[in-house]
Design an enzyme around this catalytic site. Sequence first.
Site, mmCIF file in Angstrom:
data_model
loop_
_atom_site.group_PDB
_atom_site.id
_atom_site.type_symbol
_atom_site.label_atom_id
_atom_site.label_comp_id
_atom_site.label_asym_id
_atom_site.label_seq_id
_atom_site.Cartn_x
_atom_site.Cartn_y
_atom_site.Cartn_z
ATOM 1 N N ASP A 65 0.840 -1.198 0.000
ATOM 2 C CA ASP A 65 0.000 0.000 0.000
ATOM 3 C C ASP A 65 0.876 1.249 0.000
ATOM 4 O O ASP A 65 1.991 1.209 0.517
ATOM 5 C CB ASP A 65 -0.828 0.054 1.290
ATOM 6 C CG ASP A 65 -2.204 -0.543 1.121
ATOM 7 O OD1 ASP A 65 -2.446 -1.179 0.087
ATOM 8 O OD2 ASP A 65 -3.028 -0.387 2.036
ATOM 9 N N TYR A 67 2.018 4.757 1.677
ATOM 10 C CA TYR A 67 1.959 5.275 3.046
ATOM 11 C C TYR A 67 0.655 6.057 3.212
ATOM 12 O O TYR A 67 0.233 6.773 2.299
ATOM 13 C CB TYR A 67 3.143 6.198 3.322
ATOM 14 C CG TYR A 67 4.503 5.525 3.273
ATOM 15 C CD1 TYR A 67 4.800 4.436 4.079
ATOM 16 C CD2 TYR A 67 5.501 6.009 2.429
ATOM 17 C CE1 TYR A 67 6.054 3.838 4.051
ATOM 18 C CE2 TYR A 67 6.767 5.416 2.392
ATOM 19 C CZ TYR A 67 7.031 4.330 3.203
ATOM 20 O OH TYR A 67 8.271 3.743 3.175
ATOM 21 N N PHE A 78 7.883 2.564 -0.901
ATOM 22 C CA PHE A 78 8.866 2.755 0.173
ATOM 23 C C PHE A 78 9.469 4.168 0.225
ATOM 24 O O PHE A 78 10.145 4.511 1.185
ATOM 25 C CB PHE A 78 9.994 1.712 0.091
ATOM 26 C CG PHE A 78 9.529 0.303 0.285
ATOM 27 C CD1 PHE A 78 9.211 -0.171 1.552
ATOM 28 C CD2 PHE A 78 9.364 -0.556 -0.794
ATOM 29 C CE1 PHE A 78 8.747 -1.465 1.749
ATOM 30 C CE2 PHE A 78 8.900 -1.859 -0.615
ATOM 31 C CZ PHE A 78 8.599 -2.315 0.652
ATOM 32 N N HIS A 188 9.806 -8.933 5.071
ATOM 33 C CA HIS A 188 9.548 -7.501 4.889
ATOM 34 C C HIS A 188 10.481 -6.686 5.791
ATOM 35 O O HIS A 188 10.815 -7.115 6.903
ATOM 36 C CB HIS A 188 8.092 -7.205 5.241
ATOM 37 C CG HIS A 188 7.607 -5.897 4.734
ATOM 38 N ND1 HIS A 188 7.808 -4.717 5.420
ATOM 39 C CD2 HIS A 188 6.948 -5.562 3.596
ATOM 40 C CE1 HIS A 188 7.273 -3.722 4.730
ATOM 41 N NE2 HIS A 188 6.746 -4.198 3.618
#
Length: 223
Positions: A65, A67, A78, A188
């Site tokens: 997703d 942020y 990211f 992750h």
Amino acid sequence: MENMYDESWAPILKPLMQQEYMKKLSAFVQQERRQFEVCPPQHLVFNAFRLTTLQDVKVVILGQDPYHNIGQAHGLSFSVPQGVVFPPSLKNIFAELVTDIEGFQIPQSGDLTKWAKQGVLLLNATLTVRAHQAASHQKQGWETFTDQIIEMISSELQHVVFVLWGSYAQKKSVLIDEKKHLILKAVHPSPLSVYRGFYGSKPFSKANKYLEANGKKPVDWKL
């Protein structure tokens, strides 16, 4: 829509935009924007496809997703705009880079545009989210769209490195032809899992080694 992405993507994106599920998704996102704050801003939703041309894609780093805090998301997985505090996952990515890439220093900014311009497609599976509500735009059609993008990159290009962090991203490996491309998997980089195999996984140097072995210019990961 056309001015929101680089023209090189038009043969792929234009037909996708005409599909019925994308029309429904577009209506959903527009309704959300009328009622709520949605991240990222509309002009940045396809930022990954604007900064990285199709023919230049050599690494795909897949996120889930955007942020969801206002001002963080700018259409690159990211990444955050200059001046925004590093989210925990990005902080951990930089920590791994320090040990993986000689001479890498923690940058002042978390903006990864420099990577994008070198052929690193920073792609989230879902391209929008309601502010402060994680996963609020999942299962509305974005995943179908980005799955088709991944499949087309796998089909159309050669020797791309797909970086899949976490179980969600790793499920996308079925869309990728492993005979033509390199898939790098790890947990992750979130604080919950980073010590279970993200640190020390060396994805950045492994990606460059593969690119060089296949006649491609390595990525300059330094920011």
